[in-house]
Design an enzyme around this catalytic site. Structure first.
Site, PDB file in Angstrom:
ATOM      1  N   ARG A  81      38.194  39.328  31.999  1.00  0.00           N
ATOM      2  CA  ARG A  81      37.414  38.133  32.493  1.00  0.00           C
ATOM      3  C   ARG A  81      37.396  38.359  33.960  1.00  0.00           C
ATOM      4  O   ARG A  81      36.178  38.495  34.593  1.00  0.00           O
ATOM      5  CB  ARG A  81      38.220  36.719  32.015  1.00  0.00           C
ATOM      6  CG  ARG A  81      37.305  35.598  32.201  1.00  0.00           C
ATOM      7  CD  ARG A  81      37.346  34.922  33.635  1.00  0.00           C
ATOM      8  NE  ARG A  81      38.801  34.701  34.062  1.00  0.00           N
ATOM      9  CZ  ARG A  81      39.390  34.639  35.459  1.00  0.00           C
ATOM     10  NH1 ARG A  81      38.284  34.537  36.099  1.00  0.00           N
ATOM     11  NH2 ARG A  81      40.532  34.546  35.795  1.00  0.00           N
ATOM     12  N   ASP A  82      38.370  38.125  34.621  1.00  0.00           N
ATOM     13  CA  ASP A  82      38.512  38.301  36.017  1.00  0.00           C
ATOM     14  C   ASP A  82      38.016  39.467  36.600  1.00  0.00           C
ATOM     15  O   ASP A  82      37.412  39.523  37.753  1.00  0.00           O
ATOM     16  CB  ASP A  82      39.861  38.004  36.542  1.00  0.00           C
ATOM     17  CG  ASP A  82      40.200  37.212  37.929  1.00  0.00           C
ATOM     18  OD1 ASP A  82      39.337  37.420  38.509  1.00  0.00           O
ATOM     19  OD2 ASP A  82      41.605  37.071  38.192  1.00  0.00           O
ATOM     20  N   HIS A 117      46.569  38.285  43.126  1.00  0.00           N
ATOM     21  CA  HIS A 117      45.431  39.621  43.390  1.00  0.00           C
ATOM     22  C   HIS A 117      46.140  40.583  44.611  1.00  0.00           C
ATOM     23  O   HIS A 117      46.942  40.488  45.266  1.00  0.00           O
ATOM     24  CB  HIS A 117      44.308  39.222  44.010  1.00  0.00           C
ATOM     25  CG  HIS A 117      43.041  38.517  42.847  1.00  0.00           C
ATOM     26  ND1 HIS A 117      42.054  39.129  42.482  1.00  0.00           N
ATOM     27  CD2 HIS A 117      43.313  37.469  42.237  1.00  0.00           C
ATOM     28  CE1 HIS A 117      41.542  38.661  41.773  1.00  0.00           C
ATOM     29  NE2 HIS A 117      42.246  37.486  41.516  1.00  0.00           N
ATOM     30  N   ASN A 167      43.248  42.100  40.362  1.00  0.00           N
ATOM     31  CA  ASN A 167      44.531  41.748  39.939  1.00  0.00           C
ATOM     32  C   ASN A 167      45.790  42.857  40.028  1.00  0.00           C
ATOM     33  O   ASN A 167      44.997  43.857  40.102  1.00  0.00           O
ATOM     34  CB  ASN A 167      44.839  41.042  38.458  1.00  0.00           C
ATOM     35  CG  ASN A 167      44.101  39.509  38.553  1.00  0.00           C
ATOM     36  OD1 ASN A 167      43.024  39.589  38.327  1.00  0.00           O
ATOM     37  ND2 ASN A 167      44.661  38.529  38.779  1.00  0.00           N
ATOM     38  N   CYS A 185      36.679  38.736  43.876  1.00  0.00           N
ATOM     39  CA  CYS A 185      36.133  37.312  43.975  1.00  0.00           C
ATOM     40  C   CYS A 185      34.883  37.083  44.760  1.00  0.00           C
ATOM     41  O   CYS A 185      34.596  37.781  45.868  1.00  0.00           O
ATOM     42  CB  CYS A 185      37.171  36.382  44.746  1.00  0.00           C
ATOM     43  SG  CYS A 185      36.517  34.716  44.897  1.00  0.00           S
ATOM     44  N   HIS A 221      49.661  34.344  39.057  1.00  0.00           N
ATOM     45  CA  HIS A 221      48.316  35.264  38.943  1.00  0.00           C
ATOM     46  C   HIS A 221      48.217  35.826  40.542  1.00  0.00           C
ATOM     47  O   HIS A 221      47.726  34.798  41.550  1.00  0.00           O
ATOM     48  CB  HIS A 221      47.296  34.305  38.577  1.00  0.00           C
ATOM     49  CG  HIS A 221      45.788  34.844  38.540  1.00  0.00           C
ATOM     50  ND1 HIS A 221      45.175  35.302  37.176  1.00  0.00           N
ATOM     51  CD2 HIS A 221      44.801  35.377  39.539  1.00  0.00           C
ATOM     52  CE1 HIS A 221      43.808  35.537  37.609  1.00  0.00           C
ATOM     53  NE2 HIS A 221      43.838  35.540  39.156  1.00  0.00           N
TER      54      HIS A 221
HETATM   55 ZN    ZN Z   1      41.946  36.096  40.060  1.00  0.00          ZN
END
Ligand code: ZN
Length: 310
Positions: A16-17, A212, A252, A243, A210
């Site tokens: 996802r990310d 990064h 991440n 992002c 979470h």
């Molecule tokens: Zn993220």
């Protein structure tokens, strides 16, 4: 100091990310292969996609299919990101184990990313909770407070505002909450300060960190959170991601590097590092020149650990 947790869970968010921030569209078949091999390597929690409009993120257009596949794998808890009630309805319909509603504590980032103020996202949480309960669904709801350590648009984000919004999400019906350093502004000292306060507010309902790795501190930040007893962390295989509103943001913490740090520190993860490294090599091959990160793959496991994890 609290002793380090004896076990920790790495929630894979690369599908996802990671994939949402890169150009290459990975096929449904390969996503399913990734998930199956991650489970074979010991991963038990995977964020499989995001229920956003396919026009905005074509990489996530097959989330329903990927979720349906993930649900066939015994023992896997499959989560999805939902930006609003509409997405939540799809997550409920698909029987996701968990849906994560992101909220940006930075007002400027929230408007740019979600086109809503943070408090409007809290209202959405209330509607999502009502919809979940009306359906009699068992899908858990996580409120993920992002840009918790600052943001590229607004700059500073006050801890008091992060904590206010976290409390508001819990009051609006979130089953649990998490904190995200969306753009890599956190450092271990600020993680200690903010997470300590967050744990006071949310207790057992605080579920995940979470981080990064934009400025290379993701693992150090995880360690600061571990020292407070937090034992679930998001990570992305090969550290993929970024992002759209944070230029230069990297992904991440790399799953394989985080797993290595945890196991080297004597924290049980249930993960087979050799299998994770093989999967990493396969996924990197699919990504066709996209930037990837992480360190463990370069030298592999030290001799002292190689036997212990097989
Ligand atoms: Zn993220």
């Amino acid at each position: 100091m609290t002793p380090l947790p004896s076990r920790a869970v790495i929630r894979e968010v690369g599908l996802r990310d990671g994939l949402q921030s890169i150009q290459t569209v990975v096929s449904t078949e390969r996503k399913c292969e990734w998930i199956a091999e991650a489970v074979a390597a010991g991963q038990t929690e995977i964020e499989v996609g995001s229920f956003v409009p396919p026009k905005l993120l074509p990489q996530m257009a097959d989330t329903s299919d990927v979720l349906a596949f993930a649900k066939t794998l015994p023992g896997l808890k499959a989560s999805v990101l939902v930006p609003n009630l509409k997405g939540a309805e799809r997550a409920i319909e698909g029987g996701a184990h968990l849906m994560i509603l992101p909220l940006s504590a930075s007002h400027a980032h929230s408007l740019a990313n979600l086109r809503k103020t943070p408090d409007e996202v809290v209202d959405e949480m209330r509607r999502i909770r009502a919809a979940r309960d009306a359906e009699g669904s068992t899908t858990l709801i996580e409120g993920g407070v992002g840009t918790a350590f600052g943001c590229t648009i607004q700059g500073q984000v006050k801890h008091s505002e992060v904590l206010r919004l976290m409390q508001a999400l819990l009051d609006a019906g979130a089953d649990r909450v998490s904190l995200a350093d969306t753009v890599g502004y956190a450092d271990p000292a600020s993680v200690s300060r903010l997470f300590e306060q967050a744990l006071k507010i949310a207790g057992d309902r605080f579920c995940c960190g979470h981080f990064h790795d934009t400025r290379g501190l993701a693992l150090a930040n995880v360690f600061a959170a571990l020292q407070l007893g937090v034992n679930r962390f998001d990570a992305s295989l090969a550290g993929i991601g970024g992002c759209p509103h944070a230029p230069g943001a990297s992904g991440n913490a790399a799953t394989e590097d985080l797993a290595f740090m945890l196991q080297a520190s004597g924290i049980h993860t249930g993960l087979n590092l050799s299998r994770l490294l093989s999967l990493r090599a396969k996924v990197v091959g699919w990504l066709d020149g996209e930037p990837t990160h992480g360190t463990l793959w370069r030298a592999g496991l030290p001799k002292t650990m190689a036997e212990a994890v097989l």
